[in-house]
Design a protein around this motif. Sequence first.
Motif, PDB file in Angstrom:
ATOM      1  N   TYR A   1     -39.403  62.787 -99.057  1.00 30.88           N
ATOM      2  CA  TYR A   1     -38.794  61.853 -98.088  1.00 30.88           C
ATOM      3  C   TYR A   1     -38.166  62.638 -96.930  1.00 30.88           C
ATOM      4  CZ  TYR A   1     -39.132  57.714-101.183  1.00 30.88           C
ATOM      5  OH  TYR A   1     -39.570  56.676-101.946  1.00 30.88           O
TER       6      TYR A   1
ATOM      7  N   ARG B   1     -38.924  60.074 -93.920  1.00 29.19           N
ATOM      8  CA  ARG B   1     -39.311  58.724 -94.343  1.00 29.19           C
ATOM      9  C   ARG B   1     -38.107  58.013 -94.927  1.00 29.19           C
ATOM     10  NH1 ARG B   1     -44.863  56.917 -96.504  1.00 29.19           N
ATOM     11  NH2 ARG B   1     -44.550  55.379 -98.135  1.00 29.19           N
TER      12      ARG B   1
ATOM     13  N   HIS C   1     -45.431  52.183 -86.436  1.00 29.43           N
ATOM     14  CA  HIS C   1     -46.121  52.900 -87.499  1.00 29.43           C
ATOM     15  C   HIS C   1     -47.346  53.512 -86.868  1.00 29.43           C
ATOM     16  CE1 HIS C   1     -45.630  53.350 -91.783  1.00 29.43           C
ATOM     17  NE2 HIS C   1     -46.922  53.331 -91.950  1.00 29.43           N
TER      18      HIS C   1
ATOM     19  N   LYS D   1     -40.747  64.250 -94.495  1.00 28.19           N
ATOM     20  CA  LYS D   1     -41.407  63.260 -93.649  1.00 28.19           C
ATOM     21  C   LYS D   1     -40.428  62.534 -92.728  1.00 28.19           C
ATOM     22  CE  LYS D   1     -44.348  60.295 -95.287  1.00 28.19           C
ATOM     23  NZ  LYS D   1     -45.528  60.307 -94.405  1.00 28.19           N
TER      24      LYS D   1
ATOM     25  N   ASN E   1     -39.006  53.009 -98.437  1.00 30.40           N
ATOM     26  CA  ASN E   1     -40.469  52.905 -98.364  1.00 30.40           C
ATOM     27  C   ASN E   1     -41.101  53.735 -99.482  1.00 30.40           C
ATOM     28  OD1 ASN E   1     -43.074  52.441 -97.608  1.00 30.40           O
ATOM     29  ND2 ASN E   1     -42.930  53.372 -95.580  1.00 30.40           N
TER      30      ASN E   1
ATOM     31  N   SER F   1     -42.774  60.634 -90.598  1.00 32.83           N
ATOM     32  CA  SER F   1     -42.710  59.172 -90.623  1.00 32.83           C
ATOM     33  C   SER F   1     -42.949  58.593 -89.230  1.00 32.83           C
ATOM     34  CB  SER F   1     -41.339  58.744 -91.149  1.00 32.83           C
ATOM     35  OG  SER F   1     -41.399  57.415 -91.595  1.00 32.83           O
TER      36      SER F   1
END
Length: 287
Positions: free
Chosen positions: A61, A66, A236, A64, A70, A156
Amino acid sequence: MGEHWLASFALLALTAGEEAQGPVTAATSALREGRLVLLPTETVYGLAADAGNPRAVAAVYAAKGRPAFNPLIAHVASVEAAREIAVLSPEAEILAAAFWPGPLTLVLPVQPGGRVCDLARAGLDTVAVRVPAHPLARAVLEAFGGPVAAPSANRSGRPSPTNFAAAMAETGEEAAVALDGGPCEVGLESTVVSLLDQPRLLRPGRVTREEVEALVGPLAEAEADARRSPGRLTRHYAPEAPVRLEAEGARPGEIFLAFGPAPEGAEVLNLSPAGDLVEAAANLFSF
Ligand code: AMP
Ligand code: MG
Protein backbone atom coordinates in the motif's frame (compact mmCIF):
# COMPACT_ATOMS: atom_id res chain seq x y z
CA MET A 1 16.12 -2.21 -5.37
CA GLY A 2 17.67 -5.66 -5.19
CA GLU A 3 18.01 -8.26 -7.89
CA HIS A 4 16.85 -8.01 -11.51
CA TRP A 5 16.27 -11.05 -13.65
CA LEU A 6 15.99 -10.85 -17.38
CA ALA A 7 13.27 -12.63 -19.32
CA SER A 8 15.66 -14.90 -21.16
CA PHE A 9 17.26 -16.09 -17.93
CA ALA A 10 13.92 -16.45 -16.21
CA LEU A 11 12.46 -18.55 -19.00
CA LEU A 12 15.65 -20.60 -19.16
CA ALA A 13 15.24 -21.24 -15.46
CA LEU A 14 11.74 -22.56 -16.03
CA THR A 15 12.80 -25.02 -18.67
CA ALA A 16 16.19 -26.07 -17.36
CA GLY A 17 14.96 -27.58 -14.10
CA GLU A 18 16.72 -27.52 -10.78
CA GLU A 19 20.15 -26.05 -11.55
CA ALA A 20 18.75 -22.81 -12.93
CA GLN A 21 15.93 -22.04 -10.49
CA GLY A 22 17.45 -18.63 -9.70
CA PRO A 23 14.65 -16.12 -10.34
CA VAL A 24 11.86 -18.21 -8.82
CA THR A 25 13.90 -19.04 -5.73
CA ALA A 26 14.93 -15.41 -5.30
CA ALA A 27 11.30 -14.32 -5.54
CA THR A 28 9.94 -16.90 -3.11
CA SER A 29 12.72 -16.16 -0.59
CA ALA A 30 11.91 -12.46 -0.76
CA LEU A 31 8.19 -13.16 -0.25
CA ARG A 32 8.94 -15.38 2.77
CA GLU A 33 11.07 -12.60 4.25
CA GLY A 34 8.19 -10.14 3.90
CA ARG A 35 9.80 -8.25 1.05
CA LEU A 36 8.19 -7.18 -2.22
CA VAL A 37 8.53 -8.70 -5.69
CA LEU A 38 7.82 -7.15 -9.08
CA LEU A 39 5.88 -9.97 -10.68
CA PRO A 40 4.81 -10.26 -14.34
CA THR A 41 1.36 -11.66 -15.05
CA GLU A 42 -0.48 -12.00 -18.36
CA THR A 43 -2.65 -8.96 -17.49
CA VAL A 44 -0.23 -6.34 -16.06
CA TYR A 45 2.86 -6.31 -13.82
CA GLY A 46 2.07 -6.70 -10.13
CA LEU A 47 3.80 -5.59 -6.93
CA ALA A 48 3.59 -8.78 -4.90
CA ALA A 49 3.74 -9.60 -1.18
CA ASP A 50 2.91 -12.55 1.07
CA ALA A 51 -0.86 -12.04 1.52
CA GLY A 52 -0.61 -13.50 5.03
CA ASN A 53 1.99 -10.97 6.23
CA PRO A 54 0.35 -7.67 7.25
CA ARG A 55 3.68 -5.82 7.37
CA ALA A 56 4.53 -6.88 3.82
CA VAL A 57 1.02 -5.97 2.65
CA ALA A 58 1.33 -2.58 4.34
CA ALA A 59 4.55 -2.03 2.36
CA VAL A 60 2.61 -2.65 -0.88
CA TYR A 61 0.00 0.00 0.00
CA ALA A 62 2.81 2.40 0.95
CA ALA A 63 4.83 1.76 -2.23
CA LYS A 64 1.79 2.41 -4.41
CA GLY A 65 0.39 5.26 -2.36
CA ARG A 66 -2.79 3.20 -2.46
CA PRO A 67 -5.55 4.03 0.03
CA ALA A 68 -5.96 1.17 2.50
CA PHE A 69 -9.71 0.99 1.76
CA ASN A 70 -8.94 -0.42 -1.71
CA PRO A 71 -8.33 -4.18 -1.23
CA LEU A 72 -5.76 -6.26 -3.13
CA ILE A 73 -6.26 -9.32 -5.31
CA ALA A 74 -4.95 -12.57 -3.79
CA HIS A 75 -3.16 -14.67 -6.41
CA VAL A 76 -2.95 -18.43 -5.99
CA ALA A 77 -1.58 -21.34 -8.01
CA SER A 78 -4.74 -23.43 -8.38
CA VAL A 79 -8.47 -23.79 -7.69
CA GLU A 80 -7.61 -25.97 -4.68
CA ALA A 81 -5.47 -23.16 -3.28
CA ALA A 82 -8.33 -20.71 -3.92
CA ARG A 83 -10.66 -22.90 -1.82
CA GLU A 84 -8.28 -22.49 1.14
CA ILE A 85 -8.78 -18.72 1.22
CA ALA A 86 -12.31 -18.25 -0.21
CA VAL A 87 -15.66 -20.01 -0.22
CA LEU A 88 -16.44 -21.05 -3.79
CA SER A 89 -20.13 -21.26 -4.67
CA PRO A 90 -21.25 -23.56 -7.53
CA GLU A 91 -21.13 -20.52 -9.84
CA ALA A 92 -17.60 -19.73 -8.69
CA GLU A 93 -16.56 -23.31 -9.42
CA ILE A 94 -18.01 -23.04 -12.94
CA LEU A 95 -16.19 -19.76 -13.69
CA ALA A 96 -12.95 -21.02 -12.14
CA ALA A 97 -13.07 -24.17 -14.26
CA ALA A 98 -13.72 -22.12 -17.40
CA PHE A 99 -11.29 -19.22 -16.98
CA TRP A 100 -8.49 -20.18 -14.55
CA PRO A 101 -5.64 -19.87 -15.03
CA GLY A 102 -6.52 -16.59 -16.72
CA PRO A 103 -7.57 -12.93 -16.51
CA LEU A 104 -10.69 -13.31 -14.33
CA THR A 105 -10.83 -12.25 -10.66
CA LEU A 106 -13.66 -13.52 -8.44
CA VAL A 107 -14.83 -11.65 -5.33
CA LEU A 108 -15.98 -14.31 -2.84
CA PRO A 109 -16.76 -14.74 0.87
CA VAL A 110 -13.54 -15.18 2.81
CA GLN A 111 -12.76 -18.72 4.04
CA PRO A 112 -12.66 -18.67 7.86
CA GLY A 113 -9.07 -19.30 8.93
CA GLY A 114 -7.78 -18.49 5.43
CA ARG A 115 -4.33 -16.93 5.13
CA VAL A 116 -5.19 -13.59 3.46
CA CYS A 117 -4.78 -10.95 6.19
CA ASP A 118 -7.37 -8.28 7.04
CA LEU A 119 -5.28 -5.49 5.56
CA ALA A 120 -5.05 -7.19 2.15
CA ARG A 121 -8.86 -7.40 2.21
CA ALA A 122 -9.21 -3.81 3.45
CA GLY A 123 -11.09 -5.24 6.42
CA LEU A 124 -13.86 -6.74 4.26
CA ASP A 125 -15.26 -10.23 4.89
CA THR A 126 -14.75 -10.92 1.18
CA VAL A 127 -11.64 -11.66 -0.84
CA ALA A 128 -10.74 -11.15 -4.51
CA VAL A 129 -9.01 -14.26 -5.93
CA ARG A 130 -7.30 -15.07 -9.22
CA VAL A 131 -5.15 -17.85 -10.68
CA PRO A 132 -2.88 -16.09 -13.20
CA ALA A 133 -1.67 -17.79 -16.38
CA HIS A 134 1.78 -16.26 -16.86
CA PRO A 135 4.36 -19.09 -16.55
CA LEU A 136 6.67 -17.06 -14.31
CA ALA A 137 3.83 -16.00 -11.98
CA ARG A 138 2.63 -19.61 -11.81
CA ALA A 139 6.11 -20.87 -11.02
CA VAL A 140 6.49 -18.35 -8.18
CA LEU A 141 3.03 -19.10 -6.76
CA GLU A 142 3.61 -22.85 -6.87
CA ALA A 143 7.02 -22.58 -5.23
CA PHE A 144 5.77 -20.10 -2.61
CA GLY A 145 2.79 -22.28 -1.76
CA GLY A 146 0.52 -19.55 -0.36
CA PRO A 147 -1.58 -16.61 -1.52
CA VAL A 148 0.26 -13.59 -2.87
CA ALA A 149 -1.34 -10.16 -2.70
CA ALA A 150 -0.43 -8.35 -5.90
CA PRO A 151 -2.06 -5.16 -7.09
CA SER A 152 -0.89 -3.62 -10.35
CA ALA A 153 2.65 -2.28 -9.90
CA ASN A 154 1.78 1.34 -10.75
CA ARG A 155 1.61 4.11 -8.21
CA SER A 156 -2.02 4.67 -7.24
CA GLY A 157 -4.07 6.52 -9.87
CA ARG A 158 -1.56 5.91 -12.70
CA PRO A 159 -1.90 3.51 -15.65
CA SER A 160 -0.90 -0.09 -14.96
CA PRO A 161 2.56 -1.13 -16.25
CA THR A 162 2.43 -3.72 -19.04
CA ASN A 163 6.17 -4.16 -19.61
CA PHE A 164 9.20 -4.56 -17.36
CA ALA A 165 10.66 -1.08 -17.91
CA ALA A 166 7.35 0.60 -17.07
CA ALA A 167 6.95 -1.53 -13.94
CA MET A 168 10.49 -0.70 -12.81
CA ALA A 169 9.81 3.00 -13.33
CA GLU A 170 6.69 2.85 -11.14
CA THR A 171 7.60 0.78 -8.07
CA GLY A 172 10.88 -1.00 -8.94
CA GLU A 173 12.64 0.93 -6.18
CA GLU A 174 10.45 -0.71 -3.56
CA ALA A 175 10.89 -4.28 -4.81
CA ALA A 176 13.59 -6.58 -3.42
CA VAL A 177 13.39 -8.79 -6.52
CA ALA A 178 12.11 -7.80 -9.97
CA LEU A 179 11.24 -10.46 -12.52
CA ASP A 180 11.21 -9.58 -16.22
CA GLY A 181 8.55 -11.67 -17.93
CA GLY A 182 8.45 -9.62 -21.12
CA PRO A 183 5.49 -7.57 -22.33
CA CYS A 184 2.09 -8.55 -20.87
CA GLU A 185 0.03 -10.50 -23.36
CA VAL A 186 -3.36 -9.15 -22.22
CA GLY A 187 -2.20 -5.64 -21.26
CA LEU A 188 -5.39 -4.80 -19.30
CA GLU A 189 -6.33 -5.64 -15.73
CA SER A 190 -8.33 -8.76 -15.00
CA THR A 191 -12.10 -8.75 -15.30
CA VAL A 192 -13.54 -8.60 -11.75
CA VAL A 193 -16.79 -10.48 -11.05
CA SER A 194 -18.39 -10.45 -7.62
CA LEU A 195 -20.30 -13.58 -6.58
CA LEU A 196 -21.68 -12.42 -3.25
CA ASP A 197 -25.41 -11.75 -3.50
CA GLN A 198 -25.80 -12.17 -7.26
CA PRO A 199 -23.18 -12.28 -10.02
CA ARG A 200 -22.04 -8.73 -10.66
CA LEU A 201 -19.50 -7.19 -13.04
CA LEU A 202 -17.23 -4.92 -10.97
CA ARG A 203 -14.55 -4.25 -13.59
CA PRO A 204 -14.55 -5.05 -17.31
CA GLY A 205 -11.49 -6.75 -18.78
CA ARG A 206 -10.27 -9.28 -21.31
CA VAL A 207 -12.80 -11.93 -20.21
CA THR A 208 -15.99 -10.39 -21.56
CA ARG A 209 -19.39 -9.94 -19.95
CA GLU A 210 -20.85 -12.23 -22.65
CA GLU A 211 -18.35 -15.01 -21.88
CA VAL A 212 -19.25 -14.89 -18.18
CA GLU A 213 -23.00 -14.56 -18.78
CA ALA A 214 -22.96 -17.62 -21.06
CA LEU A 215 -22.03 -19.68 -17.99
CA VAL A 216 -23.79 -18.04 -15.02
CA GLY A 217 -26.58 -15.95 -16.55
CA PRO A 218 -27.09 -12.17 -16.55
CA LEU A 219 -24.59 -10.06 -14.61
CA ALA A 220 -25.90 -7.22 -12.47
CA GLU A 221 -24.26 -3.80 -12.75
CA ALA A 222 -21.70 -2.74 -10.16
CA GLU A 223 -23.35 -0.93 -7.31
CA ALA A 224 -23.14 2.83 -7.27
CA ASP A 225 -21.49 2.51 -3.86
CA ALA A 226 -17.79 2.69 -4.72
CA ARG A 227 -16.86 1.15 -1.36
CA ARG A 228 -18.09 -2.21 -2.66
CA SER A 229 -15.52 -2.00 -5.45
CA PRO A 230 -13.06 0.68 -4.52
CA GLY A 231 -11.15 0.39 -7.81
CA ARG A 232 -13.97 2.28 -9.51
CA LEU A 233 -12.81 5.66 -8.34
CA THR A 234 -13.39 8.68 -10.58
CA ARG A 235 -9.68 9.34 -10.95
CA HIS A 236 -7.99 6.11 -12.03
CA TYR A 237 -5.51 5.06 -14.74
CA ALA A 238 -4.52 8.73 -15.22
CA PRO A 239 -1.53 9.36 -17.50
CA GLU A 240 0.71 12.38 -16.87
CA ALA A 241 -0.20 14.26 -20.06
CA PRO A 242 -3.59 15.85 -20.79
CA VAL A 243 -5.88 13.62 -22.87
CA ARG A 244 -8.27 14.82 -25.60
CA LEU A 245 -10.97 12.27 -26.46
CA GLU A 246 -12.52 11.51 -29.88
CA ALA A 247 -9.63 13.25 -31.65
CA GLU A 248 -9.24 12.73 -35.38
CA GLY A 249 -5.57 13.63 -35.52
CA ALA A 250 -2.67 15.15 -33.59
CA ARG A 251 -2.45 18.88 -33.02
CA PRO A 252 1.04 20.35 -32.54
CA GLY A 253 2.68 18.83 -29.48
CA GLU A 254 0.22 15.92 -29.33
CA ILE A 255 0.53 12.19 -30.01
CA PHE A 256 -2.45 10.62 -31.80
CA LEU A 257 -3.58 7.28 -30.34
CA ALA A 258 -5.30 5.80 -33.39
CA PHE A 259 -7.52 2.72 -33.73
CA GLY A 260 -8.18 1.12 -37.12
CA PRO A 261 -7.08 2.53 -40.48
CA ALA A 262 -5.21 5.81 -39.91
CA PRO A 263 -2.37 7.75 -41.49
CA GLU A 264 1.11 6.78 -40.28
CA GLY A 265 3.62 9.23 -38.87
CA ALA A 266 5.96 10.01 -36.02
CA GLU A 267 3.05 11.55 -34.07
CA VAL A 268 0.78 8.49 -34.54
CA LEU A 269 0.63 5.38 -32.34
CA ASN A 270 -1.91 2.93 -33.72
CA LEU A 271 -3.49 0.68 -31.06
CA SER A 272 -4.56 -1.74 -33.78
CA PRO A 273 -4.36 -0.87 -37.49
CA ALA A 274 -6.65 -3.87 -38.13
CA GLY A 275 -9.27 -2.58 -35.67
CA ASP A 276 -8.79 -5.59 -33.35
CA LEU A 277 -9.94 -4.80 -29.79
CA VAL A 278 -7.76 -7.51 -28.21
CA GLU A 279 -4.65 -6.11 -29.88
CA ALA A 280 -5.68 -2.58 -28.91
CA ALA A 281 -6.15 -3.60 -25.26
CA ALA A 282 -2.67 -5.12 -25.15
CA ASN A 283 -1.16 -1.85 -26.41
CA LEU A 284 -3.32 0.68 -24.54
CA PHE A 285 -1.41 1.26 -21.30
CA SER A 286 2.11 1.03 -22.77
CA PHE A 287 1.21 3.53 -25.54
P1 AMP B 1 -5.67 -3.99 -8.88
O1 AMP B 1 -5.06 -5.10 -8.10
O2 AMP B 1 -4.97 -2.68 -8.71
O3 AMP B 1 -5.83 -4.36 -10.31
O4 AMP B 1 -7.12 -3.76 -8.30
C1 AMP B 1 -7.90 -4.83 -7.79
C2 AMP B 1 -9.36 -4.54 -8.02
O5 AMP B 1 -10.17 -5.50 -7.33
C3 AMP B 1 -9.77 -3.17 -7.51
O6 AMP B 1 -10.73 -2.63 -8.39
C4 AMP B 1 -10.37 -3.50 -6.15
O7 AMP B 1 -11.26 -2.51 -5.71
C5 AMP B 1 -11.07 -4.82 -6.46
N1 AMP B 1 -11.26 -5.65 -5.27
C6 AMP B 1 -10.29 -6.30 -4.59
N2 AMP B 1 -10.81 -6.95 -3.52
C7 AMP B 1 -12.14 -6.69 -3.52
C8 AMP B 1 -13.22 -7.07 -2.67
N3 AMP B 1 -13.05 -7.86 -1.59
N4 AMP B 1 -14.47 -6.61 -3.00
C9 AMP B 1 -14.65 -5.82 -4.08
N5 AMP B 1 -13.68 -5.43 -4.92
C10 AMP B 1 -12.42 -5.86 -4.65
MG1 MG C 1 -4.53 -1.27 -10.28
